[in-house]
Structures are given as structure tokens and as C-alpha cells.
Scaffold this active site. Structure first.
Site, PDB file in Angstrom:
ATOM      1  CE  LYS A 179       5.500 -13.563  10.932  1.00  0.00           C
ATOM      2  NZ  LYS A 179       5.086 -13.748   9.525  1.00  0.00           N
ATOM      3  CD  GLU A 216     -10.070  -6.957   0.714  1.00  0.00           C
ATOM      4  OE1 GLU A 216      -9.636  -6.056   0.431  1.00  0.00           O
ATOM      5  OE2 GLU A 216      -9.973  -8.120   0.602  1.00  0.00           O
TER       6      GLU A 216
HETATM    7  P1  AMP Z   1      -5.612  -3.311  -2.462  1.00  0.00           P
HETATM    8  O1  AMP Z   1      -6.676  -4.072  -1.957  1.00  0.00           O
HETATM    9  O2  AMP Z   1      -5.061  -4.185  -3.738  1.00  0.00           O
HETATM   10  O3  AMP Z   1      -5.784  -1.998  -2.844  1.00  0.00           O
HETATM   11  O4  AMP Z   1      -4.295  -3.587  -1.475  1.00  0.00           O
HETATM   12  C1  AMP Z   1      -4.510  -3.172  -0.271  1.00  0.00           C
HETATM   13  C2  AMP Z   1      -3.043  -3.010   0.460  1.00  0.00           C
HETATM   14  O5  AMP Z   1      -2.108  -2.125  -0.020  1.00  0.00           O
HETATM   15  C3  AMP Z   1      -3.225  -2.718   1.968  1.00  0.00           C
HETATM   16  O6  AMP Z   1      -3.817  -3.741   2.832  1.00  0.00           O
HETATM   17  C4  AMP Z   1      -1.728  -2.218   2.443  1.00  0.00           C
HETATM   18  O7  AMP Z   1      -1.233  -3.520   2.482  1.00  0.00           O
HETATM   19  C5  AMP Z   1      -1.343  -1.816   1.105  1.00  0.00           C
HETATM   20  N1  AMP Z   1      -1.325  -0.412   1.136  1.00  0.00           N
HETATM   21  C6  AMP Z   1      -2.086   0.705   0.546  1.00  0.00           C
HETATM   22  N2  AMP Z   1      -1.874   1.920   0.859  1.00  0.00           N
HETATM   23  C7  AMP Z   1      -0.800   1.989   1.724  1.00  0.00           C
HETATM   24  C8  AMP Z   1       0.001   2.587   2.223  1.00  0.00           C
HETATM   25  N3  AMP Z   1      -0.304   4.086   2.080  1.00  0.00           N
HETATM   26  N4  AMP Z   1       1.096   2.355   2.674  1.00  0.00           N
HETATM   27  C9  AMP Z   1       1.528   0.932   2.946  1.00  0.00           C
HETATM   28  N5  AMP Z   1       0.502  -0.016   2.418  1.00  0.00           N
HETATM   29  C10 AMP Z   1      -0.332   0.486   1.837  1.00  0.00           C
END
Ligand code: AMP
Length: 543
Positions: A437, A331
Site C-alpha cells: 500500500k 479451503e
Molecule cells: P494453501 O491453502 O496453503 O494451498 O494456499 C492457498 C493460497 O496460495 C491461495 O489463496 C493463493 O494466495 C496462493 N496460490 C495458490 N495458487 C496460486 C497461483 N497459481 N498463483 C498465485 N497464488 C496462488
């Protein structure tokens, strides 16, 4: 009073024009199923994009129509990106790793008119053909010699269609707000949702990616996106590389293969590469065994999941490669934060702490964290709450949705839980749905996983919350060991003592052969929670 500047539209067509003007000879290298190393220039790539735009006109595609792609990273997919978006069509990239039912849902929801697919995916589309109500035909991204036989209706060979088409095209003048690309989120709950990227968002995001404290790609560099072109436009690298004229190296379908990556990096003198932690684990393992080195590689960008310290350490100590941690989401086009190089004057212990954070938002992204009543929380590095963002490359509503995706005061809730410190460094502590939690308090699964990943012999680790009678949930650690390593669960758990508050420490550890991954390569906590929902805790837990 309005300013008096030109109303020049921010579009991907401008990216293409710039590459043609300033860097026509910079190269695009690809591994494809029909050619182990395809090589041509931006000039040739955009001439073929023009031919393809002509083909799309002949197929009857009209402004705003969605053109679906099911393809890995290679030059033909690159041509599709520009031929569709720059002629006013929408490049709808589809993740082939999703379940067939989800792919069916996505194609129907997007109302794709034509599908451009790698030969590998012909059987998949054959299995869905009867249910696809909007698709008029299928074009296979290959040449005549490699065309799979199929009874699909209106079934064409990509290279055949391009032959004899003129290599120039009257690209239309597009408004910057028009849609350029569409990508569906993997949707761990409910149906996948479409994020519809505009030209303006893509152009501004390209600037954001190129900023000095972000990817900082220069014209004399070579960049390897090991993130698929079907997932958030490969983090925008297919736009950023031609925008500055850098060489673009596309690894084809073997992204998880350390040997292929190492070969490409060495042969093509790649200076910067980007991908999720899993691909770097594969590359580092290959390098350890083969003793190969990567002299040209200067930095890697790691995002998509938290980057374990072991990756950063091994890259730096064994290969002299700096690892940048980045965070974002579909997004957000996807770039949210980037961890720029830490000044050498910072003491190593402090530098390590900073580098494990997800980095700082560049110009274009604003962030805040809020508590349960949407009350903004302080940026002090300890308060943690729901992470919300806003900016010109962030989704306002999902495709075909009447409802805004924003809070009443105009922020997008990322679904992540985070802290922000006084210097603006973001630390993701969890996904809202993954946070554990326990007795009314929150435990960060990511912090526990990061620690487990630093232990010698641990290849991958996940921590999930499992129901507990007294505490509501307690953390369960799941570990995959490196081949040949023997480690007892108790021994692993004992290493947590003294590193975390007692009530954070997982109450049990299970060694498993492999962890389930989602279609975008992340550990599927949903599957793990399901699998271990009946887990019996070993003893009475007092925390
Ligand atoms: P997507 O939309 O499939 O690319 O997933 C996005 C989600 O991946 C984010 O909202 C995070 O929860 C996770 N994410 C992306 N980059 C990182 C990062 N460097 N460290 C931890 N979580 C990440």
C-alpha cells in the site's frame, strides 16, 4: 415437486469400487524409505486398505474418529486414505514441515486417536509424546526390518499389523455428508485452522479435477503428484487417478530432487505431473545439467504460487511440455481455477498474457471480486478487489468452529486480491496481506516478482512492502541469483523501467543467498517482512 432419481451417495468408497471394477490392474508406483521402487496394482492396494480397515477396527477406532498421518507420498499413505475415509473415519493428514508446537496444537485440536507416521518422524513424536493427550498409540509405516527403536507407548510396525488380516472388508454405507478427511491450513497468522472435507465434496471435486478443461486425466495416463499427500490431499490426485484408472506414481520423500523426479517420469512413462513452482525449478535445473529429456511427459500443472513465465517457456521450448497454471487453496479442496490449453490460433503475445493468468473456474466454483464495502466489482480485467468464492467443495466453517466462515451473503473470502476479465480469466494480484500500500494505492507484489523472475540469472525473487515515512509502504525487491551469476542490484532495478508505472518500481533491491519458505513451499513474506522491517531506503523517494 422432487425429482425421482436414485439417492446414490457421492463417496470415496464409490471411487474405490470403480477402480476395483474397471482398472484393478492399473499400477501404483512408490518411492519409499524401505524400497526405492515399490510397485503394485489398485487391486492389491485396496486389498491392503481392507486389511488396514480391519486393523483400525481392532484398535477400537469408531466412526468419525480422527486418525493422524505424518507421511510422504507413497502406497502406505494411499492405503490409509481409503482405509480411514471409507470406513467412516477421518484421515487427518499433518504437515511434518510445521513447527513442532504447531504439530502439537493440531493433533490436540483434532483429537487424533492414533498416529500413522513415516520412520523419519519417530523422533518428532517422541519429543511431543508427553504432551499428546488424545493419542493412544503410534504405527510406523514400514516393515519389521526398518522399524526404528523407540520407547513410545503402543508402538507398532505397520506391516506386522497387516499380516494375516482378511483382504476383504464390509465397507459401511456412508452418507455423503460425512467427514472423509481433515487438513489444517498453515496459519500464517494465529493458530492453524482445520478444513474438514466431506465425502460429497471430495467426490464432486474429483469430477472437477477430471474435467476436460482441467487435469483431464485419462485411464491410459500416468500421473505424478509432486504435491505432498499431507497438503490438501495432494490436490485430490489420489482420488482422481483411481476414479479413472490412471497409473499413480508417488515420489516419496524426495520431492524436491530433480534427479528422482526425472528418473520416475522416464521410467514410469509419466504423462502429467503436478506441483508448486519450486519443484519445477529443481527439475528444470537438473535437466539442464544432465541433458536428460522427458519424452513421455505431456503437461505439468503448476499451482500453489504464481507460475513464472520462465518455467512455462523452458518446459515448452526444451521439452515440448505444456504448463497449465492453476489456482486454489486448502479451503477449496483445493481446485478453484485452471488455465486450459490456449488455442494455437491465438497470437503468441496474447497467448502468453492469458497463460500467465490463473485460469478459469470450472463448473462447481463461482467467483466474484468485491471492493472495500463488499460492493461487487466488474469483471473487466482491470478492477481488482477481494476474491470471494462459493461452491460445493468450498469450506463453510472450520473444524470445531461455531461460526460460519462465510460473508453474510454466503461467499468465502479467499484472502486473495484479484482481477477477473470478461472471459472469466482470474489474475491473482496478491494476498490481501502481501499487497503493497503505497500512498493509498495498491501495488501488486506478484506482478513485480513475475517480472523479476523473467530476468536472466535470477533464480527466485520476492517483493515485500516495507514501511516508509511518506508513502506508508514501498516495494523492496529481494533476489536470489543462480549459482555463479553476478548481477548488480542497480542493473536489476533498471530493467523495471518502462515495464511498470514509475510508482510501482521497487526502490531498492537486495541480493540474498536464499528466501525463506513456508511449510507448504511458498515464499514466507511474513518472515521477510520481519527481517527487513528496519530497512533503510537509499534515497528520498519521489514517485
Ligand atoms: P494453501 O491453502 O496453503 O494451498 O494456499 C492457498 C493460497 O496460495 C491461495 O489463496 C493463493 O494466495 C496462493 N496460490 C495458490 N495458487 C496460486 C497461483 N497459481 N498463483 C498465485 N497464488 C496462488
Amino acid at each position: 415437486m422432487n425429482g425421482m432419481m436414485m439417492e446414490s451417495q457421492l463417496t470415496l468408497t464409490a471411487v474405490m469400487r470403480r477402480a476395483l471394477c474397471n482398472s484393478p490392474d492399473s499400477e501404483v508406483i512408490s518411492v519409499t524409505l524401505d524400497n526405492p521402487l515399490h510397485r503394485y496394482s489398485y487391486k492389491q492396494a485396496f486389498a491392503r486398505a481392507a486389511q488396514l480397515a480391519q486393523v483400525l477396527c481392532m484398535l477400537g477406532a469408531n466412526r468419525g474418529d480422527r486418525i493422524g498421518t505424518l507421511a510422504w507420498n507413497d502406497h502406505r499413505h494411499f492405503e490409509l486414505y481409503y482405509a480411514t475415509s471409507c470406513s467412516g473415519l477421518v484421515c487427518h493428514t499433518i504437515n511434518p514441515r510445521l513447527f513442532p508446537e504447531q504439530i502439537h496444537y493440531i493433533i490436540e485440536h483434532a483429537e487424533d486417536r492414533w498416529l500413522f507416521i513415516d520412520p523419519l518422524f519417530v523422533p518428532l513424536i517422541e519429543s511431543l509424546e508427553d504432551k499428546l493427550s488424545t493419542v493412544e498409540g503410534v504405527i510406523v509405516l514400514t516393515d519389521r526390518a526398518h522399524m526404528p527403536d523407540s520407547k513410545l507407548a503402543n508402538y507398532y510396525c505397520y506391516e506386522d499389523l497387516l499380516v494375516n488380516q482378511p483382504s476383504s472388508f464390509q465397507w459401511p454405507d456412508l452418507r455423503e455428508e460425512s467427514a472423509a478427511a481433515l487438513c489444517y491450513t498453515s496459519g500464517t497468522t494465529g493458530n492453524p485452522k482445520g478444513v474438514l472435507y466431506s465425502h460429497r465434496a471430495m467426490a464432486l471435486h474429483t469430477y472437477g479435477v477430471l474435467m476436460p478443461d482441467a487435469f483431464a486425466i485419462r485411464r491410459d495416463e500416468a500421473i505424478l503428484p509432486v504435491v505432498p499427500m499431507f497438503h490438501v490431499n495432494a490436490w485430490s490426485i489420489p482420488y482422481a487417478a483411481p476414479a479413472v484408472g490412471a497409473k499413480l506414481v508417488l515420489p516419496g520423500p524426495s520431492m524436491g530432487c530433480g534427479e528422482t523426479l526425472s528418473k520416475l517420469i522416464r521410467q514410469e512413462s509419466v504423462t502429467i505431473a503436478a506441483g508448486v513452482p519450486t519443484v519445477w525449478l529443481a527439475l528444470l535445473k537438473y535437466l539442464r545439467n544432465s541433458k536428460e529429456t522427458l519424452p513421455s511427459l505431456n503437461r505439468v500443472v503448476v499451482g500453489g504460487s504464481a507460475c513464472p513465465w520462465s518455467i512455462m517457456e523452458e518446459f515448452e521450448q526444451q521439452h515440448g511440455v505444456y504448463t497449465h497454471h492453476a489456482w486454489g487453496m486448502s479451503e477449496m479442496s483445493p481446485l478453484g481455477t485452471y488455465n486450459a490449453r490456449i488455442a494455437p490460433s491465438i497470437a503468441p503475445k496474447e497467448a502468453k498474457k492469458l497463460r500467465l493468468k490463473q485460469g478459469r473456474a470450472g463448473f462447481g466454483v463461482e467467483m466474484r471480486i468485491v471492493g472495500p464495502q463488499e460492493n461487487p466489482l466488474p469483471h473487466n480485467g482491470t478492477a481488482f478487489g477481494a476474491l470471494q468464492v462459493r461452491g460445493p467443495w468450498i469450506c463453510e466453517r472450520y473444524f470445531k468452529s461455531e461460526e460460519s466462515a462465510l460473508t453474510t451473503d454466503g461467499w468465502f473470502d479467499t484472502g486473495d486480491v484479484a482481477t477477473i476479465d470478461s472471459l472469466g480469466y482470474l489474475t491473482i494480484t496478491d494476498r490481501t496481506k502481501d499487497v503493497i500500500k503505497s500512498g493509498g494505492e495498491w501495488i501488486s507484489s506478484i506482478e513485480l516478482e513475475n517480472f523479476a523472475m523473467t530476468l536472466e540469472g535470477v533464480a527466485e525473487a520476492a517483493v515485500i512492502g516495507v514501511t516508509h515515512e511518506k508513502w506508508a509502504e514501498r516495494p523492496l525487491l529481494l533476489v536470489v541469483l543462480e549459482t555463479g551469476v553476478k548481477l548488480k542490484p542497480d542493473k536489476i532495478l533498471s530493467t523495471f523501467q518502462g515495464q511498470f508505472a514509475k510508482w510501482w518500481i521497487p526502490d531498492d533491491c537486495i541480493i540474498i543467498d536464499e528466501l525463506p519458505h513456508t511449510a507448504t513451499g511458498k515464499i514466507s513474506k511474513k518472515d521477510l517482512r520481519q527481517k527487513f522491517s528496519e530497512h533503510l531506503w537509499p534515497q528520498e523517494i519521489t514517485v
